[in-house]
Design an enzyme around this catalytic site. Structure first.
Site, PDB file in Angstrom:
ATOM      1  N   GLU A  26       0.832  -1.206   0.000  1.00 21.60           N
ATOM      2  CA  GLU A  26       0.000   0.000   0.000  1.00 21.60           C
ATOM      3  C   GLU A  26       0.867   1.257   0.000  1.00 21.60           C
ATOM      4  O   GLU A  26       2.075   1.199   0.260  1.00 21.60           O
ATOM      5  CB  GLU A  26      -0.933   0.007   1.204  1.00 21.60           C
ATOM      6  N   ASP A 140     -18.177   4.212  13.387  1.00 23.50           N
ATOM      7  CA  ASP A 140     -16.878   4.387  12.733  1.00 23.50           C
ATOM      8  C   ASP A 140     -16.219   3.011  12.564  1.00 23.50           C
ATOM      9  O   ASP A 140     -15.601   2.484  13.484  1.00 23.50           O
ATOM     10  CB  ASP A 140     -15.980   5.318  13.557  1.00 23.50           C
ATOM     11  N   SER A 142     -13.874   0.749   9.771  1.00 22.17           N
ATOM     12  CA  SER A 142     -13.021   0.869   8.587  1.00 22.17           C
ATOM     13  C   SER A 142     -13.585   0.094   7.405  1.00 22.17           C
ATOM     14  O   SER A 142     -14.078  -1.031   7.544  1.00 22.17           O
ATOM     15  CB  SER A 142     -11.617   0.345   8.905  1.00 22.17           C
ATOM     16  N   LYS A 161      -4.599  -2.382  14.462  1.00 22.06           N
ATOM     17  CA  LYS A 161      -3.943  -1.398  15.328  1.00 22.06           C
ATOM     18  C   LYS A 161      -4.646  -1.348  16.676  1.00 22.06           C
ATOM     19  O   LYS A 161      -5.873  -1.372  16.758  1.00 22.06           O
ATOM     20  CB  LYS A 161      -3.958  -0.020  14.654  1.00 22.06           C
TER      21      LYS A 161
END
Length: 307
Positions: A26, A140, A142, A161
């Protein structure tokens, strides 16, 4: 069918045509994950490690509206210098960035999309996004988790994370039918630390076992991805109490400043780096290197299986 907005570098294209192993990388790590010049040095070292372990690297980004699978050193340096001036590009951003001829740094989501479009099956990164703390009220979550549920790419990472709600992240992945594999561990790694207190679905111990599981998933016609969680090397693992304290403080500051949406993760990672005296940056770099090596070895084993 190759997308007409997609540019595959000559090196990557030749490798794919010859059935050689390729590993996607990425570009958000370059633009948003680390400061310059460590971001460019890390990106170039990751490509070098993948080559040393028998595979071809394909760093993925959007340059002037073109979806790029395989960047030049100059393009990587450009993204590193531009930093946050380059927009983070998730699935929702692609049509506008392409239409406007803009640049974009690819998240886990868009890297998976473009890798799949190009025919690349293995992707190595730092950590995935997930369900944020408090998501039961903020919603929220991802887009990485949705992409893992619908795009058949293996993602090798150091877990989610630890700024996230790891328990809910695992529940969401289970709902999407995504296998969460621990590489040499039965516990989900938490990015900076090797342990989280949460179990994974399966523990596999060799790149060959990882490749066989992913190959079987493809042969079964399943449309989802596979998540391989590879613990940070012991030497660079941080004290979970230190990290947890830094994360709690960073979350409080983000809330106080009204930080939300796609700005949340870069803000929290930068704040954690400051609060840990830069130790978290070194850990971040080392876990990316560790994942690149495993990604390359797994891509080689997958190519051998298919060959």
């Amino acid at each position: 069918m190759l997308n007409r907005y997609l540019d595959i570098s000559t090196e990557v294209k030749e490798a794919l045509e010859q059935g050689k192993p390729v590993v996607a990388l990425e570009s958000t790590i370059i633009s948003h994950g680390m400061p310059y010049p460590q971001n460019v040095e890390t990106a170039m070292n990751v490509e070098k490690l993948i080559r040393e372990n028998g595979a071809v690297p394909a760093t993925i980004a959007i340059i002037k509206g073109r979806l790029k699978a395989g960047l030049t050193a100059e393009e990587i340096d450009y993204l590193g210098r531009a930093g946050h001036a380059v927009p983070k590009a998730s699935r929702r951003d692609l049509p506008v960035l392409v239409a406007k001829g803009s640049d974009g740094a690819c998240t886990v989501t868009t890297t998976m999309m473009i890798a799949h479009m190009a025919g690349i099956q293995v992707f190595a990164t730092g950590g995935i996004g997930g369900v944020h703390r408090g998501a039961e009220t903020t919603m929220d979550i991802s887009a990485d988790l949705e992409e893992l549920g619908q795009t058949p790419v293996m993602v090798v990472c150091a877990g989610a994370k630890s700024i996230l709600d790891l328990g809910l992240t695992l529940e969401y992945l289970e709902t999407k039918g995504v296998p969460v594999i621990g590489y040499g561990t039965n516990e989900l790694p938490a990015f900076y630390t090797r342990k989280s207190g949460f179990g994974v679905d399966y523990e596999l111990d060799t790149p060959e076992e990882l490749a066989a599981a992913f190959h079987a998933e493809r042969e079964l016609g399943m449309k989802n991805g596979m998540l391989v969680t590879n613990p940070i090397p012991e030497k660079y693992s941080m004290d979970h109490k230190v990290i947890d304290k830094a994360i709690e403080q960073a979350l409080a500051e983000a809330k106080a400043q009204g930080i939300h949406g796609k700005e949340t993760t870069p803000f929290l990672l930068a704040k954690v780096k400051d609060l840990t005296g830069g130790d978290s940056l070194e850990s971040n770099i080392q876990l990316v290197y560790n994942n690149a090596v495993l990604g390359a070895k797994t891509a080689c084993a997958l190519a051998a299986l298919k060959g």
